[in-house]
Design a protein around this motif. Structure first.
Motif, PDB file in Angstrom:
ATOM      1  N   TRP A  93     -28.310 -79.029 -24.549  1.00 18.49           N
ATOM      2  CA  TRP A  93     -27.131 -78.290 -25.010  1.00 18.49           C
ATOM      3  C   TRP A  93     -27.064 -76.890 -24.416  1.00 18.49           C
ATOM      4  O   TRP A  93     -25.989 -76.369 -24.138  1.00 18.49           O
ATOM      5  CB  TRP A  93     -27.127 -78.190 -26.540  1.00 18.49           C
ATOM      6  CG  TRP A  93     -26.173 -79.171 -27.194  1.00 18.49           C
ATOM      7  CD1 TRP A  93     -26.499 -80.198 -28.008  1.00 18.49           C
ATOM      8  CD2 TRP A  93     -24.752 -79.168 -27.072  1.00 18.49           C
ATOM      9  NE1 TRP A  93     -25.365 -80.883 -28.403  1.00 18.49           N
ATOM     10  CE2 TRP A  93     -24.283 -80.268 -27.841  1.00 18.49           C
ATOM     11  CE3 TRP A  93     -23.820 -78.383 -26.367  1.00 18.49           C
ATOM     12  CZ2 TRP A  93     -22.925 -80.601 -27.958  1.00 18.49           C
ATOM     13  CZ3 TRP A  93     -22.465 -78.719 -26.490  1.00 18.49           C
ATOM     14  CH2 TRP A  93     -22.024 -79.814 -27.268  1.00 18.49           C
ATOM     15  N   ALA A  94     -28.250 -76.305 -24.212  1.00 18.57           N
ATOM     16  CA  ALA A  94     -28.271 -74.942 -23.708  1.00 18.57           C
ATOM     17  C   ALA A  94     -27.642 -74.837 -22.318  1.00 18.57           C
ATOM     18  O   ALA A  94     -27.132 -73.794 -21.941  1.00 18.57           O
ATOM     19  CB  ALA A  94     -29.709 -74.419 -23.671  1.00 18.57           C
ATOM     20  N   PHE A  95     -27.677 -75.958 -21.572  1.00 21.63           N
ATOM     21  CA  PHE A  95     -27.119 -75.932 -20.208  1.00 21.63           C
ATOM     22  C   PHE A  95     -25.889 -76.808 -20.080  1.00 21.63           C
ATOM     23  O   PHE A  95     -25.558 -77.267 -19.005  1.00 21.63           O
ATOM     24  CB  PHE A  95     -28.183 -76.368 -19.200  1.00 21.63           C
ATOM     25  CG  PHE A  95     -29.351 -75.431 -19.159  1.00 21.63           C
ATOM     26  CD1 PHE A  95     -29.253 -74.220 -18.469  1.00 21.63           C
ATOM     27  CD2 PHE A  95     -30.532 -75.727 -19.823  1.00 21.63           C
ATOM     28  CE1 PHE A  95     -30.323 -73.349 -18.441  1.00 21.63           C
ATOM     29  CE2 PHE A  95     -31.602 -74.861 -19.801  1.00 21.63           C
ATOM     30  CZ  PHE A  95     -31.492 -73.669 -19.109  1.00 21.63           C
ATOM     31  N   ARG A 102     -23.626 -70.779 -19.106  1.00 19.73           N
ATOM     32  CA  ARG A 102     -22.871 -69.856 -19.949  1.00 19.73           C
ATOM     33  C   ARG A 102     -23.722 -69.321 -21.104  1.00 19.73           C
ATOM     34  O   ARG A 102     -23.674 -68.138 -21.438  1.00 19.73           O
ATOM     35  CB  ARG A 102     -21.635 -70.586 -20.489  1.00 19.73           C
ATOM     36  CG  ARG A 102     -20.697 -69.726 -21.287  1.00 19.73           C
ATOM     37  CD  ARG A 102     -19.432 -70.507 -21.606  1.00 19.73           C
ATOM     38  NE  ARG A 102     -19.688 -71.664 -22.456  1.00 19.73           N
ATOM     39  CZ  ARG A 102     -19.677 -71.597 -23.789  1.00 19.73           C
ATOM     40  NH1 ARG A 102     -19.413 -70.470 -24.388  1.00 19.73           N
ATOM     41  NH2 ARG A 102     -19.930 -72.669 -24.501  1.00 19.73           N
ATOM     42  N   GLY A 103     -24.491 -70.221 -21.705  1.00 20.12           N
ATOM     43  CA  GLY A 103     -25.303 -69.843 -22.863  1.00 20.12           C
ATOM     44  C   GLY A 103     -26.271 -68.731 -22.537  1.00 20.12           C
ATOM     45  O   GLY A 103     -26.262 -67.665 -23.175  1.00 20.12           O
ATOM     46  N   THR A 163     -23.546 -74.389 -27.272  1.00 18.33           N
ATOM     47  CA  THR A 163     -24.169 -73.988 -26.007  1.00 18.33           C
ATOM     48  C   THR A 163     -24.934 -72.687 -26.192  1.00 18.33           C
ATOM     49  O   THR A 163     -26.107 -72.582 -25.842  1.00 18.33           O
ATOM     50  CB  THR A 163     -23.099 -73.811 -24.918  1.00 18.33           C
ATOM     51  OG1 THR A 163     -22.370 -75.023 -24.839  1.00 18.33           O
ATOM     52  CG2 THR A 163     -23.728 -73.502 -23.580  1.00 18.33           C
ATOM     53  N   ILE A 164     -24.257 -71.701 -26.775  1.00 22.01           N
ATOM     54  CA  ILE A 164     -24.902 -70.403 -26.964  1.00 22.01           C
ATOM     55  C   ILE A 164     -26.019 -70.501 -27.997  1.00 22.01           C
ATOM     56  O   ILE A 164     -27.130 -69.985 -27.803  1.00 22.01           O
ATOM     57  CB  ILE A 164     -23.862 -69.337 -27.367  1.00 22.01           C
ATOM     58  CG1 ILE A 164     -22.893 -69.151 -26.196  1.00 22.01           C
ATOM     59  CG2 ILE A 164     -24.548 -68.027 -27.719  1.00 22.01           C
ATOM     60  CD1 ILE A 164     -21.747 -68.221 -26.485  1.00 22.01           C
ATOM     61  N   ALA A 165     -25.745 -71.221 -29.115  1.00 22.35           N
ATOM     62  CA  ALA A 165     -26.759 -71.373 -30.159  1.00 22.35           C
ATOM     63  C   ALA A 165     -28.024 -72.019 -29.596  1.00 22.35           C
ATOM     64  O   ALA A 165     -29.143 -71.585 -29.874  1.00 22.35           O
ATOM     65  CB  ALA A 165     -26.212 -72.194 -31.318  1.00 22.35           C
ATOM     66  N   SER A 166     -27.834 -73.051 -28.776  1.00 24.87           N
ATOM     67  CA  SER A 166     -28.994 -73.735 -28.199  1.00 24.87           C
ATOM     68  C   SER A 166     -29.739 -72.843 -27.228  1.00 24.87           C
ATOM     69  O   SER A 166     -30.980 -72.871 -27.159  1.00 24.87           O
ATOM     70  CB  SER A 166     -28.567 -75.013 -27.469  1.00 24.87           C
ATOM     71  OG  SER A 166     -28.005 -75.902 -28.391  1.00 24.87           O
TER      72      SER A 166
END
Lengths: 274, 345
Positions: free
Chosen positions: A34-36, A53-54, A237-240
């Motif tokens: 999710w992070a990517f 983006r994250g 995305t950002i949370a991960s």
């Protein structure tokens, strides 16, 4: 008779191991994915579109996350130090000394276990506002220490009881004064417990959200505080990405603890402080 | 260095542990503190070493009162029964520990530690961890460590009791050898009377926190002051009866006694009672014949359990004897010790 049995046990052990690994590794894998990920709509099995983006949000945003990260680590290390020192002294009192009200004292050391953080945070906040500790880093450190103390005390009390006074007595008759006994015998023999308690306190402080927000009043920003809105708002995305940094930093700090343990002579030939 | 204990008294948890303990140890002497567990022997060592402070009385080293000198500056060292090696140090670091505390530089103290390890026949094992050597070896490391700091008085708290028979003999010989070589004043705590006889110049027998007898091994064996001192060497029968006109008399047995008339206990060593004539007759016709209750083979002799009006007297016999037979016996005077019966309270 015993062979098929042994085989069955082995099989069962493997199944548990796999379930265990799935429980730990899959969430991490999903967090990493999710992070990517730019876009991962429902029925599709794999993410669609790669994105940084994250991480970019974390490291290039208006809020300087590096400083926040350092502040969080500083707070967590301070908390583990305080918790361990207080816990080690309490443990010593509980194991080696008799005094009036000892059982009551023993009970109070685990009392914070029994009270929900949300409840006791209110009381602490009121008290800290009066003392001028609200909205300060010191206030947050003290509040976190209160949460971490019972864990640290329980761990170190067990180790202290298991070690006993035997080795200290021995050191004394071999010519060690009180300070030498503490440095060369007491601390090294408690070290595994001390580092477990330190790790526990560290992670409790580092992942504390509600208490930090309440006592820090939004002025004291920690990593968990900054991360939480992204979890709540659903920007995965950002949370991960935050989750990933959280994981990485904790891992590095724990590796550091582990290497300190080795350096200080628990598993190597060198002795402590020599 | 000579050591003197003067009227040492100590209470722990409101219980009297040491009650007026006094004895002297001369320079280079090897004495044993003997007694059952709970007699206060180990506590006495701790008081001498300064780990426990006595409530009253004084400890003197070379005539100087050392009550106010803390444990680490007393020049006494203890080897404990449970070994107590430092698990986070190698064997040679353990042995070098007292030297490290004295500020001896690292290379010097490690060299001395290796020399000490050689003395206890553990040369070349210095770099191992304590948990990587056997129990007997650990005990020898502890001994080397205690001696490394050149203590004036060496205190040994049952250092052999955790070991099996062979190792115990080996360790005992080592302790005697080191005592001869270094001449360190030594106090050994033990509950093994034979061990105390074998290796000490003098034995202090303790019970319930008191010194019962302080004598040479021969004196203690030949003239034990109380019933428990007499029976501590094991291999003895204990009979109860009355002393009448200077004789300890059951219905069938009469032995001269030195204690005054009244209820009494006799301690009779096995090897002082010999079977004279086996199978005199199956009917107890002669007054001085006793029925054999059972017989056990003991290697160099047979131990014959005789019935003395319900009590048991053990005699020795070179030849096997049938259970149920009647025998006559001869008893050596010096193997019989008669004491006034102790009042049970």
């Amino acid at each position: 008779m015993s062979m098929p049995n042994a085989r069955a046990y082995k099989k069962a052990a493997w199944i548990f191991l796999v379930i265990y690994l799935i429980c730990i590794l899959v969430p991490i894998a999903i967090t990493v994915a999710w992070a990517f990920t730019d876009y991962w709509p429902w029925p599709s099995l794999f993410p669609l579109g790669f994105s940084t983006r994250g991480l970019a949000e974390i490291f290039n945003s208006y809020s300087p996350v590096g400083g926040i990260l350092l502040q969080s680590i500083f707070i967590a290390l301070a908390v583990s130090f305080l918790a361990v020192v207080i816990a080690a002294l309490s443990a010593r009192a509980l194991v080696h000394h008799d005094f009036f009200g000892k059982e009551l004292f023993r009970f109070t050391t685990i009392l914070p276990f029994l009270i929900p953080v949300t409840v006791f945070a209110m009381g602490v906040q009121v008290a800290f506002i009066r003392m001028g500790l609200a909205n300060t880093v010191v206030g947050v450190i003290i509040a976190h220490t209160i949460v971490a103390l019972p864990y640290a005390t329980v761990i170190i009390t067990d180790v202290t009881a298991a070690t006993g006074a035997r080795l200290e007595e021995q050191a004394r008759v071999l010519g060690a004064d009180k300070l030498q006994t503490l440095a060369h015998v007491t601390v090294p023999s408690l070290l595994p417990g001390i580092l477990s308690a330190a790790s526990m306190s560290y992670i409790l402080s580092f992942s504390q959200y509600f208490l930090t927000l309440l006592i820090g009043g939004g002025t004291v920003k920690t990593f968990a505080v900054v991360m939480f809105p992204f979890l709540a708002s659903g920007d995965r995305t950002i949370a991960s990405a935050y989750g990933l940094v959280f994981l990485g930093v904790t891992f590095i700090v724990f590796l550091l603890f582990e290497s300190i343990l080795k350096r200080l002579g628990m598993r190597e030939h060198q002795s402590f402080f020599s | 260095m000579s050591l003197a204990l003067q009227h040492i008294r100590l209470d722990l948890n409101k219980k009297r542990i040491l009650d007026d303990v006094s004895f002297n140890v001369g320079t280079g002497e090897f004495i044993s503190l003997l007694g059952a567990s709970g007699a206060g022997k180990s506590t006495t060592l701790k008081v001498i070493a300064g780990i426990l402070a006595q409530d009253s009385g004084h400890i003197q080293l070379d005539g100087e009162v050392v009550d106010d000198i803390p444990a680490h500056r007393r020049k006494t060292s203890i080897v404990f029964q449970d070994v107590r090696l430092f698990p986070h140090m190698t064997i040679e670091e353990n042995v070098a520990f007292p030297l490290k505390m004295q500020g001896v530089p690292r290379s010097d103290r490690l060299a001395q530690a290796r020399k000490m390890l050689g003395l206890v026949h553990l040369g070349g094992m210095g770099l191992r961890r304590p948990d990587h050597v056997s129990g007997g070896q650990q005990q020898r490391v502890a001994l080397a460590r205690a001696l490394a700091g050149k203590p004036q008085v060496l205190l040994l708290d049952e250092p052999f009791s955790g070991l099996d028979e062979d190792l115990r003999d080996e360790m005992r010989e080592l302790v005697v050898e080191l005592h001869k070589a270094l001449g360190t004043t030594t106090i050994l705590v033990t509950h093994d009377a034979t061990e105390a006889l074998m290796i000490s110049n003098r034995i202090v027998y303790m019970r319930d926190g008191r010194v019962i007898q302080d004598a040479t091994p021969t004196e203690l064996y030949r003239n034990p002051k109380t019933q428990d001192v007499a029976s501590c060497f094991g291999d003895c029968s204990i009979l109860s009866a009355n002393v009448v006109y200077g004789y300890f008399c059951t219905e069938t047995l009469c032995l001269p006694a030195t204690c005054e008339d009244g209820p009494a206990t006799a301690v009779i060593r096995h090897d002082g009672v010999r079977v004279l004539n086996a199978d005199v007759s199956d009917v107890a016709s002669e007054p001085a014949s006793f029925e054999v209750k059972s017989v056990t083979y003991h290697g160099n002799c047979y131990l014959v359990q005789l019935d003395i009006e319900g009590q048991t007297l053990v005699a020795t016999s070179k030849t096997p004897i049938r259970t149920g037979a009647h025998v006559t016996i001869a008893i050596d005077q010096e193997s019989v010790f008669v004491y006034p019966a102790e009042r049970l309270c």
